[in-house]
Design a protein around this motif. Structure first.
Motif, PDB file in Angstrom:
ATOM      1  N   LYS A 178     -29.609   6.352 -31.121  1.00 23.18           N
ATOM      2  CA  LYS A 178     -29.396   6.330 -29.668  1.00 23.18           C
ATOM      3  C   LYS A 178     -28.841   7.659 -29.156  1.00 23.18           C
ATOM      4  O   LYS A 178     -29.402   8.269 -28.252  1.00 23.18           O
ATOM      5  CB  LYS A 178     -28.432   5.184 -29.292  1.00 23.18           C
ATOM      6  CG  LYS A 178     -28.873   3.834 -29.779  1.00 23.18           C
ATOM      7  CD  LYS A 178     -27.884   2.746 -29.407  1.00 23.18           C
ATOM      8  CE  LYS A 178     -26.536   2.862 -30.088  1.00 23.18           C
ATOM      9  NZ  LYS A 178     -26.562   2.630 -31.545  1.00 23.18           N
ATOM     10  N   SER A 179     -27.727   8.073 -29.766  1.00 26.11           N
ATOM     11  CA  SER A 179     -27.099   9.313 -29.273  1.00 26.11           C
ATOM     12  C   SER A 179     -28.015  10.510 -29.468  1.00 26.11           C
ATOM     13  O   SER A 179     -28.063  11.415 -28.625  1.00 26.11           O
ATOM     14  CB  SER A 179     -25.765   9.561 -29.990  1.00 26.11           C
ATOM     15  OG  SER A 179     -24.878   8.507 -29.723  1.00 26.11           O
ATOM     16  N   THR A 180     -28.758  10.518 -30.564  1.00 27.08           N
ATOM     17  CA  THR A 180     -29.680  11.627 -30.817  1.00 27.08           C
ATOM     18  C   THR A 180     -30.746  11.688 -29.717  1.00 27.08           C
ATOM     19  O   THR A 180     -31.078  12.765 -29.226  1.00 27.08           O
ATOM     20  CB  THR A 180     -30.335  11.474 -32.206  1.00 27.08           C
ATOM     21  OG1 THR A 180     -29.295  11.334 -33.177  1.00 27.08           O
ATOM     22  CG2 THR A 180     -31.190  12.665 -32.558  1.00 27.08           C
ATOM     23  N   LEU A 215     -25.021   7.369 -20.033  1.00 31.39           N
ATOM     24  CA  LEU A 215     -23.714   6.831 -20.391  1.00 31.39           C
ATOM     25  C   LEU A 215     -23.786   6.351 -21.834  1.00 31.39           C
ATOM     26  O   LEU A 215     -24.421   5.339 -22.127  1.00 31.39           O
ATOM     27  CB  LEU A 215     -23.359   5.674 -19.457  1.00 31.39           C
ATOM     28  CG  LEU A 215     -23.374   6.011 -17.964  1.00 31.39           C
ATOM     29  CD1 LEU A 215     -23.186   4.755 -17.125  1.00 31.39           C
ATOM     30  CD2 LEU A 215     -22.281   7.025 -17.645  1.00 31.39           C
ATOM     31  N   ASP A 216     -23.192   7.108 -22.734  1.00 31.81           N
ATOM     32  CA  ASP A 216     -23.239   6.757 -24.151  1.00 31.81           C
ATOM     33  C   ASP A 216     -21.932   6.046 -24.508  1.00 31.81           C
ATOM     34  O   ASP A 216     -20.901   6.679 -24.700  1.00 31.81           O
ATOM     35  CB  ASP A 216     -23.437   8.027 -24.995  1.00 31.81           C
ATOM     36  CG  ASP A 216     -23.825   7.709 -26.437  1.00 31.81           C
ATOM     37  OD1 ASP A 216     -23.743   6.534 -26.835  1.00 31.81           O
ATOM     38  OD2 ASP A 216     -24.194   8.642 -27.169  1.00 31.81           O
ATOM     39  N   GLU A 217     -21.968   4.740 -24.529  1.00 29.44           N
ATOM     40  CA  GLU A 217     -20.806   3.885 -24.799  1.00 29.44           C
ATOM     41  C   GLU A 217     -19.647   4.137 -23.826  1.00 29.44           C
ATOM     42  O   GLU A 217     -18.544   4.499 -24.220  1.00 29.44           O
ATOM     43  CB  GLU A 217     -20.338   4.064 -26.246  1.00 29.44           C
ATOM     44  CG  GLU A 217     -21.459   3.764 -27.232  1.00 29.44           C
ATOM     45  CD  GLU A 217     -20.935   3.608 -28.656  1.00 29.44           C
ATOM     46  OE1 GLU A 217     -19.871   2.979 -28.815  1.00 29.44           O
ATOM     47  OE2 GLU A 217     -21.596   4.095 -29.577  1.00 29.44           O
ATOM     48  N   PRO A 218     -19.900   3.915 -22.529  1.00 27.71           N
ATOM     49  CA  PRO A 218     -18.867   4.196 -21.539  1.00 27.71           C
ATOM     50  C   PRO A 218     -17.742   3.171 -21.523  1.00 27.71           C
ATOM     51  O   PRO A 218     -16.732   3.395 -20.843  1.00 27.71           O
ATOM     52  CB  PRO A 218     -19.628   4.156 -20.211  1.00 27.71           C
ATOM     53  CG  PRO A 218     -20.738   3.199 -20.455  1.00 27.71           C
ATOM     54  CD  PRO A 218     -21.123   3.395 -21.896  1.00 27.71           C
TER      55      PRO A 218
HETATM   56 MG   LIG Z   1     -24.060   6.999 -30.785  1.00 31.85          MG
END
Ligand SMILES: [Mg+2]
Ligand SMILES: Nc1ncnc2c1ncn2[C@@H]1O[C@H](COP(=O)(O)OP(=O)(O)OP(=O)(O)O)[C@@H](O)[C@H]1O
Length: 341
Positions: free
Chosen positions: A61-63, A178-181
């Motif tokens: 996901k983050s990538t 929003l990455d794990e807000p």
């Molecule tokens: Mg991640």
């Protein structure tokens, strides 16, 4: 607004051998393995959509987000955000987007928030009047005013996350990632952040990509979910369809005063449902009922239980993302990985 086509990112990881000697050897060895974090990913996201981008730890996901923001360059494939290729037009792209990585703050530790905001104003070249109205809006939705004078270092996690969100939104970007807000936040702050996200989306038609491990975030915010596993897309459709296809299970945990009493409860039998749709079991002082929320709802179950036995407490848990992924794999491939164009 966002087009992702066959996007792939592989990392070369150098093998480390155990111990200090091994670590030193590793510096000179060429032994490496290729880890493909995102594999042939394609999707389109329209203006104003809020899309939940979900998957287990390490799914990629983050990538993906880092490629869409221009931080990483893909190994192959392509993506465009509002017509720009992010990793080729980093500066131009930066004006269009806002990013929050919940795991890591992007604020300056030693500056008071007010100063941070005015530096960002200059970086993004926001005119005075726009900045003023923007800050007023952000103050209102994120309730910042009580802590804007202190340095970032002194903020609580919940305050810091709201500040991070505000900082990402100062220039009124077209797209926010929003990455794990909501990671690590209590229920009240989570609720405040979700409300703010909804308001920003409806007021400015901001396109939002949201990564989270909390299904309640997805439930409250997004209509559409993209699920990835091992870097590959395994689902892309409406949240509603996900529920219908994979039986959206919730679990109620009820603390009972007397375990013997709890044995009287059988939700499936009482409501004439399949065991698959409503399962009841006991662990210690707790009665668990896992149920398909498209077939029966929590209030109905609770009023049935409370009419039979006294209870002391209860909590409701959403289905975990991992459970959904398992279910997708268990079903046959028909529903999987439909392209949305
Ligand atoms: Mg991640
Ligand atoms: N810079 C890097 N170098 C090597 N491997 C990396 C790098 N960044 C990510 N990876 C690997 O790529 C995979 C995907 O990582 P990524 O951070 O995108 O996952 P994620 O879905 O965001 O997970 P999480 O939910 O834990 O945040 C993981 O196996 C990770 O170890």
């Amino acid at each position: 607004m966002i087009h992702v086509e066959n996007l792939t990112k592989s990392f070369k990881i150098y093998k480390k051998q155990p111990g200090l000697v091994g670590a030193v050897k590793g510096l000179f060895s060429n032994e490496s393995i290729i880890k493909t974090a995102v594999n042939n990913m394609s999707f389109h996201i329209n203006k104003g959509e809020i899309v939940g981008y979900i998957g287990s730890n390490g799914a990629g996901k983050s990538t993906t987000i880092k490629m869409m923001t221009g931080i990483l360059t893909p190994t192959s494939g392509k993506c465009t955000v509002d017509g720009l290729i992010p990793y080729e037009n980093r500066q131009k792209n930066a004006k269009n987007i806002g990013v929050v990585f919940g795991q890591r703050t992007q604020l300056w530790w030693d500056l008071p928030l007010t100063e941070t905001f005015s530096i960002l104003k200059d970086i993004y070249e926001v005119p005075d009047d726009k900045f003023k109205s923007r800050m007023k809006f952000l103050n209102d939705v994120l309730e910042l005013s009580s802590f804007t004078q202190g340095t970032v270092r002194t903020l609580s996690l919940g305050q810091r996350m709201r500040a991070d969100l505000a900082a990402a939104l100062i220039h009124n970007p077209k797209v926010i990632y929003l990455d794990e807000p909501t990671v690590g936040l209590d229920v009240v702050v989570k609720e405040n952040i979700r409300k703010a996200i909804k308001e920003i989306n409806s007021e400015f038609k901001t396109t939002i990509i949201l990564t989270t491990h909390d299904m309640s975030d997805i439930e409250e915010l997004s209509d559409r979910v993209i699920i990835i596993n091992n870097g590959e897309k395994i689902y892309d459709d409406k949240l509603k369809t996900l529920r219908q296809n994979y039986g959206y299970m919730r679990t109620i945990q009820i603390e009972v005063k007397n375990e013997q009493d709890a044995k009287k409860i059988n939700v499936a039998k009482n409501f004439n449902l399949d065991e698959e749709q409503a399962k009841t079991w006991i662990e210690g002082q707790s009665l668990f009922i896992s149920f398909n929320s498209t077939v029966i709802d929590a209030p109905t179950i609770l009023s049935y239980v409370m009419s039979k036995i006294p209870i002391s407490d209860m909590t409701i848990k959403e289905m975990q993302i991992e459970d959904i992924i398992k279910k997708i794999y268990r079903n046959d491939g028909d529903n999987i990985s439909e392209e949305v164009s």
